[in-house]
Scaffold this motif. Structure first.
Motif, short mmCIF file in Angstrom:
data_model
loop_
_atom_site.label_atom_id
_atom_site.label_comp_id
_atom_site.label_asym_id
_atom_site.label_seq_id
_atom_site.Cartn_x
_atom_site.Cartn_y
_atom_site.Cartn_z
N SER A 99 135.20 2.21 59.87
CA SER A 99 134.66 0.86 59.98
C SER A 99 134.31 0.64 61.45
O SER A 99 134.07 1.61 62.17
CB SER A 99 135.66 -0.18 59.47
N SER A 100 134.28 -0.62 61.89
CA SER A 100 133.92 -0.89 63.29
C SER A 100 134.77 -0.04 64.22
O SER A 100 135.98 0.08 64.05
CB SER A 100 134.12 -2.37 63.61
N GLN A 101 134.15 0.52 65.25
CA GLN A 101 134.83 1.51 66.09
C GLN A 101 134.18 1.57 67.47
O GLN A 101 132.99 1.29 67.63
CB GLN A 101 134.71 2.89 65.46
N TRP A 102 134.99 1.93 68.44
CA TRP A 102 134.48 2.47 69.70
C TRP A 102 134.69 3.97 69.66
O TRP A 102 135.82 4.43 69.47
CB TRP A 102 135.24 1.90 70.90
N ASP A 103 133.64 4.73 69.83
CA ASP A 103 133.78 6.18 70.02
C ASP A 103 134.39 6.42 71.40
O ASP A 103 133.85 5.96 72.41
CB ASP A 103 132.42 6.88 69.97
N GLY A 104 135.50 7.16 71.44
CA GLY A 104 136.13 7.49 72.70
C GLY A 104 135.61 8.81 73.26
O GLY A 104 134.75 9.48 72.67
N LEU A 105 136.15 9.22 74.40
CA LEU A 105 135.62 10.37 75.14
C LEU A 105 136.11 11.71 74.59
O LEU A 105 135.66 12.76 75.05
CB LEU A 105 135.98 10.24 76.62
N ARG A 106 136.99 11.67 73.59
CA ARG A 106 137.39 12.91 72.91
C ARG A 106 136.51 13.20 71.69
O ARG A 106 136.67 14.24 71.06
CB ARG A 106 138.85 12.81 72.45
N HIS A 107 135.63 12.28 71.38
CA HIS A 107 134.91 12.38 70.11
C HIS A 107 133.79 13.40 70.13
O HIS A 107 133.67 14.21 69.21
CB HIS A 107 134.34 11.01 69.74
N PHE A 108 132.96 13.39 71.15
CA PHE A 108 131.72 14.18 71.10
C PHE A 108 131.50 14.88 72.43
O PHE A 108 131.49 14.25 73.48
CB PHE A 108 130.54 13.25 70.80
N ALA A 109 131.30 16.19 72.35
CA ALA A 109 131.06 17.02 73.53
C ALA A 109 129.59 17.39 73.64
O ALA A 109 128.81 17.20 72.69
CB ALA A 109 131.91 18.29 73.46
#
Length: 318
Positions: A99-109
């Protein structure tokens, strides 16, 4: 805060990935573009509060329980009584991006280089006890500042003729359209603003039947409308914003129409939070009612030191 270099100066270091800004805020920085939210900028943003009207931008956490996109686990609540007292407890399990989210810095490289923000590796993240790039680093001060809404969906519908927009089809929203919507609203951008784009996903999602959603969710990867992937879009974001968010599942057009993805540059390159699946419907109504598309934003991510993403727990305050 270190003054932001020009977009044309990126990457900052020879050999670093495409348009990255590694090292701008120090070797061990965990905040990325949230460093732009200085005390002075937040104090100035607080002047947006005029009436005290508060609007939640959180979509219900169980909203996709019937038809989750991207094959993500749905929200589950186990509520139980605790006799002999008249007391209840509950346990929640959910994917932080359902649902609503902030993508953090571990999510996508960066996919080719396999490097996260600050040249962090997958092995660094999966080392037992590691909190590097964890979303908990954002919880100390939160994501707090001046927000602006670009109500692209309303703007597109009001054109003559209306601009067709299918939130569930791979298509790009041009930067020139976002700028035109901004101009029509009379909205001024200030450096460090938090950007919200209403593209119509939540509106169209809630109007579809369960069968229609099931059919759409079965496509892998699903097609989604989002902002265009272009260097012009990246430069515009870099030059203005501390974080970006929208009502759509991927913020950018999905699947990507380039050899690169904006997720790579925003998250892994700049440490720029990406908000997705925000419910901007009531916010849009208030902005239309008042003729005002800027507001104060307070978002407190969950203090999970090693977290990958977090519900936003976000309010817009007028």
């Amino acid at each position: 805060m270190t003054k932001s270099p020009k977009y044309s100066d990126l990457p900052l270091n020879k050999g670093d990935p495409f348009r990255s800004a590694w090292g701008l805020y120090g070797k061990d920085d965990q905040l990325g573009t949230l460093n732009r939210l200085t005390e002075d900028i937040v104090l100035e943003a607080s002047k947006e509060i005029k009436t005290g009207t508060r609007i939640s931008l959180n979509w219900p956490m169980d909203v996709q329980n019937k038809t989750p996109f991207f094959n993500r686990q749905v929200f589950h609540q186990n509520m139980y009584a605790k006799p002999p007292r008249c007391v209840n407890d509950d346990v929640w399990t959910f994917n932080t991006q359902s649902s609503s989210q902030w993508d953090g810095l571990r999510h996508f490289a960066y996919q080719k280089e396999k490097r996260f923000y600050g040249d962090v590796t997958l092995e660094d993240i999966h080392t037992p006890g590691s909190t590097v790039n964890g979303v908990g680093a954002w919880s100390e001060k939160g994501i707090v500042g001046r927000g602006i809404l670009i109500d692209y969906y309303s703007w597109a519908q009001n054109q003559d003729p209306p601009i067709p927009h299918d939130a569930f089809a791979t298509s790009s929203i041009p930067l020139e359209h976002l700028k035109a919507a901004l101009a029509a609203q009379g909205t001024e951008i200030r450096f460090g603003d938090i950007l919200f784009t209403r593209t119509g996903f939540v509106s169209q999602y809630t109007s579809k039947s369960d069968d229609e959603l099931k059919t759409l969710a079965a496509v892998n990867p699903p097609g989604m409308a989002g902002v265009e992937q272009s260097e012009e879009m990246l430069e515009w974001i870099w030059s203005n914003f501390s974080a970006v968010a929208g009502d759509q599942p991927s913020f950018e057009c999905w699947p990507t129409q380039k050899e690169w993805m904006m997720h790579e540059v925003l998250l892994a390159g700049w440490g720029c939070p990406i908000g997705e699946l925000f419910d901007l419907e009531k916010l849009s109504e208030e902005c239309k009612r008042t003729g005002r598309y800027s507001f104060f934003v307070t978002s407190e991510v969950c203090n999970v030191p090693s977290g990958v993403a977090s519900p936003p727990n976000i309010l817009a305050i007028f």
